[in-house]
Write a protein that holds these residues in place. Structure first.
Motif, PDB file in Angstrom:
ATOM      1  N   GLY A  80       0.906  -1.016   0.055  1.00 54.69           N
ATOM      2  CA  GLY A  80      -0.057   0.140   0.011  1.00 54.69           C
ATOM      3  C   GLY A  80       0.917   1.243   0.248  1.00 54.69           C
ATOM      4  O   GLY A  80       0.479   2.148  -0.807  1.00 54.69           O
ATOM      5  N   VAL A 139       0.696   4.047  -3.012  1.00 53.67           N
ATOM      6  CA  VAL A 139       0.619   5.578  -2.899  1.00 53.67           C
ATOM      7  C   VAL A 139       1.728   6.273  -3.475  1.00 53.67           C
ATOM      8  O   VAL A 139       1.665   7.211  -4.005  1.00 53.67           O
ATOM      9  N   LEU A 187       1.355   6.154  -7.176  1.00 52.42           N
ATOM     10  CA  LEU A 187       0.276   7.111  -7.617  1.00 52.42           C
ATOM     11  C   LEU A 187       0.805   8.681  -7.828  1.00 52.42           C
ATOM     12  O   LEU A 187       0.501   9.387  -8.777  1.00 52.42           O
ATOM     13  N   ILE A 208      -6.071  10.917  -4.735  1.00 51.68           N
ATOM     14  CA  ILE A 208      -6.462   9.606  -4.549  1.00 51.68           C
ATOM     15  C   ILE A 208      -5.267   8.712  -3.586  1.00 51.68           C
ATOM     16  O   ILE A 208      -5.416   7.693  -2.952  1.00 51.68           O
ATOM     17  N   ALA A 209      -4.160   9.257  -3.765  1.00 51.70           N
ATOM     18  CA  ALA A 209      -3.016   8.972  -2.894  1.00 51.70           C
ATOM     19  C   ALA A 209      -3.147   9.196  -1.518  1.00 51.70           C
ATOM     20  O   ALA A 209      -3.021   8.149  -0.556  1.00 51.70           O
ATOM     21  N   TYR A 260      -5.841   6.674  -0.389  1.00 51.19           N
ATOM     22  CA  TYR A 260      -5.274   5.327  -0.118  1.00 51.19           C
ATOM     23  C   TYR A 260      -4.371   5.017   0.984  1.00 51.19           C
ATOM     24  O   TYR A 260      -4.474   3.977   1.586  1.00 51.19           O
ATOM     25  N   ILE A 276      -6.862   4.608   4.250  1.00 51.52           N
ATOM     26  CA  ILE A 276      -7.486   3.161   4.178  1.00 51.52           C
ATOM     27  C   ILE A 276      -6.431   2.149   4.375  1.00 51.52           C
ATOM     28  O   ILE A 276      -6.766   1.451   4.910  1.00 51.52           O
ATOM     29  N   ASN A 277      -5.104   2.292   3.902  1.00 49.37           N
ATOM     30  CA  ASN A 277      -4.214   1.162   3.899  1.00 49.37           C
ATOM     31  C   ASN A 277      -3.740   1.403   5.590  1.00 49.37           C
ATOM     32  O   ASN A 277      -3.783   0.197   6.294  1.00 49.37           O
TER      33      ASN A 277
END
Lengths: 99, 125
Positions: free
Chosen positions: A37, A41, A44, A59-60, A63, A66-67
């Protein structure tokens, strides 16, 4: 040179995904997924700069959030077999007496 | 004095993309090294050591490179947010995984390198 960086990160994610698929123990898998993950990141972000569209950074960020939460959640579920146990230590009678 | 600062600004405009790309290259190399370490090391605890190369070195280099490459201030702030978050949560997650493995009594690999049937053969681990 940013393209080479993107290529290196792609190879790194592929290698670490193979460790996540073949890890002998569960902790190897969790560690590999967490590291995967982090690498995704970074990939991205660098890919956004490589393609001239740094909007990928939103988005990075998402993520990355969430990771981290997913890693802690998987570890907690494996330990307690439930998401409902509190991670804070209970202030029991003997702990209070020892103070 | 003003000419000096103007010359400094022009040099900085030339150096900045080159330095950013170089930092991105260093970060990609560190990420690849961490991935090879996680794939090849024999034990969970040694793999943890390899994974922390990615969590600190690669994150620091790539975020610095992306910050140098960022065209506007808003993107710079976003890159900085990604960097600070990864730099705080990466070691925390590594510590959580290590603590869980240690609590579950996962044994580290000890002994000798070399043949399995003769533990005295080979170099000490």
């Amino acid at each position: 040179m940013i393209g080479i960086s993107v290529l290196l990160l792609c190879i790194g994610t592929a290698l670490i995904l193979s460790r996540a698929l073949t890890g002998p123990t569960l902790y190897d898998r969790v560690l590999a997924v967490n590291s995967f993950g982090t690498k995704i990141v970074l990939l991205l972000g660098v890919l956004g700069f490589f393609m001239g569209r740094p909007d990928f950074l939103d988005i990075a960020i998402l993520y990355a959030l969430i990771n981290f939460v997913a890693t802690i959640a998987v570890l907690k579920f494996v330990r307690y077999r439930s998401f409902q146990v509190t991670l804070v230590r209970r202030d029991t009678e003997d702990v209070r007496a020892r103070r | 004095m003003i000419e000096f600062f103007q010359a400094l600004a022009s040099y900085w405009a030339i150096i900045r993309p080159i330095a950013g790309a170089a930092f991105c290259l260093i970060g990609g190399f560190l990420a690849l090294v961490g991935a090879i370490g996680v794939l090849r090391f024999p034990d969970f605890y040694t793999r943890l050591h390899a994974a922390s190369v990615t969590d600190t070195g690669a994150v620091l280099s790539l975020v610095l490179g992306m910050a140098l490459l960022s065209p506007t201030g808003f993107i710079f702030i976003k890159v900085l947010a990604v960097g600070i978050f990864l730099f705080v949560t990466g070691p925390a997650a590594s510590h959580a995984v290590a603590n869980a493995a240690h609590t579950a009594k996962l044994e580290p690999l000890t002994g000798h390198f070399g043949r399995v049937d003769d533990p005295e053969d080979g170099t000490p681990l």
